[in-house]
Design a protein around this motif. Sequence first.
Motif, PDB file in Angstrom:
ATOM      1  N   GLN A 145      27.072  83.095   4.608  1.00 20.18           N
ATOM      2  CA  GLN A 145      27.379  81.910   5.403  1.00 20.18           C
ATOM      3  C   GLN A 145      28.682  82.130   6.169  1.00 20.18           C
ATOM      4  O   GLN A 145      28.799  81.806   7.358  1.00 20.18           O
ATOM      5  CB  GLN A 145      27.504  80.706   4.473  1.00 20.18           C
ATOM      6  CG  GLN A 145      27.569  79.377   5.176  1.00 20.18           C
ATOM      7  CD  GLN A 145      27.815  78.264   4.181  1.00 20.18           C
ATOM      8  OE1 GLN A 145      27.509  78.398   3.002  1.00 20.18           O
ATOM      9  NE2 GLN A 145      28.376  77.162   4.641  1.00 20.18           N
ATOM     10  N   ALA A 146      29.680  82.720   5.475  1.00 19.10           N
ATOM     11  CA  ALA A 146      30.959  83.012   6.114  1.00 19.10           C
ATOM     12  C   ALA A 146      30.765  83.979   7.276  1.00 19.10           C
ATOM     13  O   ALA A 146      31.305  83.789   8.368  1.00 19.10           O
ATOM     14  CB  ALA A 146      31.930  83.602   5.099  1.00 19.10           C
ATOM     15  N   LYS A 147      29.964  85.027   7.044  1.00 21.73           N
ATOM     16  CA  LYS A 147      29.744  86.031   8.088  1.00 21.73           C
ATOM     17  C   LYS A 147      29.049  85.411   9.295  1.00 21.73           C
ATOM     18  O   LYS A 147      29.422  85.668  10.440  1.00 21.73           O
ATOM     19  CB  LYS A 147      28.897  87.168   7.506  1.00 21.73           C
ATOM     20  CG  LYS A 147      28.654  88.310   8.463  1.00 21.73           C
ATOM     21  CD  LYS A 147      29.942  89.026   8.785  1.00 21.73           C
ATOM     22  CE  LYS A 147      29.782  89.999   9.957  1.00 21.73           C
ATOM     23  NZ  LYS A 147      31.070  90.605  10.312  1.00 21.73           N
ATOM     24  N   ASP A 191      18.283  83.971  -0.557  1.00 17.30           N
ATOM     25  CA  ASP A 191      19.672  83.535  -0.400  1.00 17.30           C
ATOM     26  C   ASP A 191      20.050  83.442   1.078  1.00 17.30           C
ATOM     27  O   ASP A 191      20.733  82.507   1.500  1.00 17.30           O
ATOM     28  CB  ASP A 191      20.624  84.526  -1.091  1.00 17.30           C
ATOM     29  CG  ASP A 191      20.419  84.580  -2.599  1.00 17.30           C
ATOM     30  OD1 ASP A 191      19.778  83.647  -3.123  1.00 17.30           O
ATOM     31  OD2 ASP A 191      20.891  85.540  -3.229  1.00 17.30           O
ATOM     32  N   ASP A 214      23.929  84.878  -6.905  1.00 18.82           N
ATOM     33  CA  ASP A 214      23.282  84.288  -5.736  1.00 18.82           C
ATOM     34  C   ASP A 214      24.204  83.343  -4.976  1.00 18.82           C
ATOM     35  O   ASP A 214      24.188  83.296  -3.751  1.00 18.82           O
ATOM     36  CB  ASP A 214      22.000  83.540  -6.156  1.00 18.82           C
ATOM     37  CG  ASP A 214      20.902  84.514  -6.545  1.00 18.82           C
ATOM     38  OD1 ASP A 214      20.627  85.422  -5.758  1.00 18.82           O
ATOM     39  OD2 ASP A 214      20.337  84.368  -7.641  1.00 18.82           O
ATOM     40  N   GLY A 215      25.012  82.583  -5.718  1.00 13.48           N
ATOM     41  CA  GLY A 215      25.944  81.659  -5.069  1.00 13.48           C
ATOM     42  C   GLY A 215      26.906  82.407  -4.166  1.00 13.48           C
ATOM     43  O   GLY A 215      27.183  81.991  -3.031  1.00 13.48           O
ATOM     44  N   ALA A 216      27.402  83.539  -4.653  1.00 16.09           N
ATOM     45  CA  ALA A 216      28.341  84.341  -3.874  1.00 16.09           C
ATOM     46  C   ALA A 216      27.652  84.974  -2.669  1.00 16.09           C
ATOM     47  O   ALA A 216      28.248  85.068  -1.593  1.00 16.09           O
ATOM     48  CB  ALA A 216      28.965  85.422  -4.759  1.00 16.09           C
ATOM     49  N   VAL A 251      25.166  83.706  -0.963  1.00 14.92           N
ATOM     50  CA  VAL A 251      24.999  82.673   0.061  1.00 14.92           C
ATOM     51  C   VAL A 251      26.315  82.403   0.780  1.00 14.92           C
ATOM     52  O   VAL A 251      26.367  82.396   2.015  1.00 14.92           O
ATOM     53  CB  VAL A 251      24.463  81.355  -0.552  1.00 14.92           C
ATOM     54  CG1 VAL A 251      24.426  80.260   0.501  1.00 14.92           C
ATOM     55  CG2 VAL A 251      23.084  81.574  -1.123  1.00 14.92           C
ATOM     56  N   SER A 252      27.411  82.220   0.018  1.00 18.13           N
ATOM     57  CA  SER A 252      28.639  81.845   0.721  1.00 18.13           C
ATOM     58  C   SER A 252      29.197  83.007   1.530  1.00 18.13           C
ATOM     59  O   SER A 252      29.759  82.772   2.598  1.00 18.13           O
ATOM     60  CB  SER A 252      29.678  81.248  -0.233  1.00 18.13           C
ATOM     61  OG  SER A 252      29.679  81.895  -1.458  1.00 18.13           O
ATOM     62  N   THR A 253      29.017  84.250   1.058  1.00 20.05           N
ATOM     63  CA  THR A 253      29.494  85.389   1.846  1.00 20.05           C
ATOM     64  C   THR A 253      28.715  85.492   3.156  1.00 20.05           C
ATOM     65  O   THR A 253      29.291  85.659   4.233  1.00 20.05           O
ATOM     66  CB  THR A 253      29.338  86.705   1.049  1.00 20.05           C
ATOM     67  OG1 THR A 253      29.933  86.549  -0.233  1.00 20.05           O
ATOM     68  CG2 THR A 253      29.998  87.862   1.765  1.00 20.05           C
ATOM     69  N   LYS A 285      19.097  80.285   2.783  1.00 24.27           N
ATOM     70  CA  LYS A 285      20.010  79.178   2.468  1.00 24.27           C
ATOM     71  C   LYS A 285      21.284  79.279   3.303  1.00 24.27           C
ATOM     72  O   LYS A 285      21.792  78.277   3.801  1.00 24.27           O
ATOM     73  CB  LYS A 285      20.351  79.210   0.983  1.00 24.27           C
ATOM     74  CG  LYS A 285      19.154  78.877   0.107  1.00 24.27           C
ATOM     75  CD  LYS A 285      19.613  78.205  -1.177  1.00 24.27           C
ATOM     76  CE  LYS A 285      18.581  77.243  -1.716  1.00 24.27           C
ATOM     77  NZ  LYS A 285      17.275  77.854  -1.980  1.00 24.27           N
TER      78      LYS A 285
END
Lengths: 343, 331
Positions: free
Chosen positions: B218-220, B240, B210-212, B214-216, B243
């Motif tokens: 978020q990056a996109k 996710d 889940d952490g990955a 969210v950050s992927t 967030k």
Amino acid sequence: MPTESSNRVTLSLSNRILARPEVGALVAAVIIFIFFLSAAPAFRSAESFFTVLYQSSTIGIVAVGVGLLMIGGEFDLSAGVITITAGLVNSMLCWNYGMNLWVGALVSLAFCLFIGFVNGYLVMKTGIPSFLITLGTFFVLQGANLGVTKLVTGSVSSPDISQIDGFDSLSAIFASSFKIGPVTVWITVIWWFLFVALAAWVLQRTRTGNWIFAVGGNPDSARAVGVPLIRTKIGLFMTVSFFGWFVGMHLLYRFNTLQAGNGVGNEFLYIIAAVVGGTLLTGGYGNAIGVAIGAFIFGMTSLGIVYAGWDPNWFKAFLGVMLLLAVLVNLYVKRMSTARKVG
Amino acid sequence: MTLRRTRGARLIALSAVVALGLAACSGGGKEATTDDSGGGANAAGSSGYTIAMITHETPGDTFWDKIKAGAQQAAKDEGVTLKYSNDPDASKQAVLIQNAVDSKVSGIATTLVTPDALAGSVKAATDAKIPVVGFNSGIDQYQQLGALMYFGSDETVAGTAAGKRIADAGGKHPLCVIQAAGSVALEARCAGVKSAVPGTENLQVNGADDGAVVSTLQAKLSQDKSIDYIVTLGAPIAIDALKAMEAASSKAKLITFDLNTEAAQDIQDGKIEFSIDQQPYVQGYMAVSSLYLYLKNGNDVGGGKAVLTGPSFVDKDNIATILPFTKKNTR
């Protein structure tokens, strides 16, 4: 080496720097960083940089432990699923029995340390390679995560724990973030830096650090000179479990619920981070800073591709190429340094 | 050393037990519920039928959990003995079907996700005069494989339906989030969305972390500010995505496939526009019930045509009815 005997060849400063395990990774990291700076405009902001740091930290925290363990000459394939086990134990105990979350977190910690102890104990007592022992643990945990969750909650995801007592204080410790201007800094990044610094200090400056290098480099002679082999190795497995627990706590308190089948596959990311960071697969060589740089390279590549806006189907292939390149640069720098050392 | 260690462990265990006692009755935990499984259920096997259900479930997915819940309820209602097995690997799923044939079950319900790989086993079943029902996937192939009936949703139809709603609402650049690399069904959904909204872009994320995710995401979202809709293909991924949208201060609207309690709550709160529900519980329930009816009464549900369980839209208008069911793991 605090006491260097006079008849030894003294190395120049540049050679001594090049001989350090993390230098190859550092060079690779800088190259990849510059590459994405030029290829991905969205990569060029402080916000993006801290998103990359967050991504790196969730891999990097466990990778610190895995790196130490690998320097000590062992593997842990259960490190990915133990993060989910840690969160599940905490959330389901508290939800089912109406306990304060703090109690659940501590029981979960004890449980995870116990798993690490069992891993280490079995490896040391049976002499079976840690690869096999922890592969067994990996499957046991994966199955138990699913089976127990289904039994307790009737579903394969854990219950929402955000209304249970202790949630606020725990999420402040494990999953809070704060703003510096427009930049969001996740607390895991701070914890990651602290853990890396602590591990680096232990490895380079303490007797325990010498023991870790000794048991990884040559276990028989380490035992012969009185290094507590069994205690050191079991301790290393428990260290991995501790960091797995820590990241599990982060996942639980950031997302409130966990899917019982998650976490699989991350054990390889930890090992990749350690290897890219200059840790030898055979043990006895590496350091914590290198492992951190390895995790950072992973975070950078996995998100850099997205920031660059490339076709996502190629994601894994690109990631693989980047990692291979990192390892090659690493190797090249190491060769260069050893070649000069002879002369 | 070992002695001291065990004593330490005992101390930890003891203090844990003490703490357990002290900490009892903290709020927010499991609600005290009475068993509402409904009276009048038949005993397992009272009808004399044994039905094997074989799926390509990857363990731990809430979606499959609902399919299983539906199948189990049907088995209970009709007095059928249900034998459930699963393997995401096509060749192993084929062996499981063969297994069911060998053990001479009364009927087989199976997902036909990789029709070519499963054709041999399905033929073995029909040759042995065991009725086969397809569900969840294989809508185009079930008949030629010899399956009697089919229950499921057409992934492309579902994706297109979602895309049409996005287009009607003025969406130009949706992001379709694929959480399992190389899944034909998930690709088909995104292709369906794209057929209605040509500006659709796909993004691959690691659904096991889940952490990955969210950050992927978020990056996109910070890379491309023109994304106006996010389409997630599973309920946990939608959580996710929320967030990630918050972190990237994205103004995009979120729609999702499937439901869980949190996603249903988010639909009610207006954070998720709508969900495309293919009603997995119905798929599981009907797969077992149709076999029961066929065995008992010779019925042909669907009259030779596939029975669609979706796409059913869940949005602000009907969420009040559906929300309680998600809590019981039936929607």
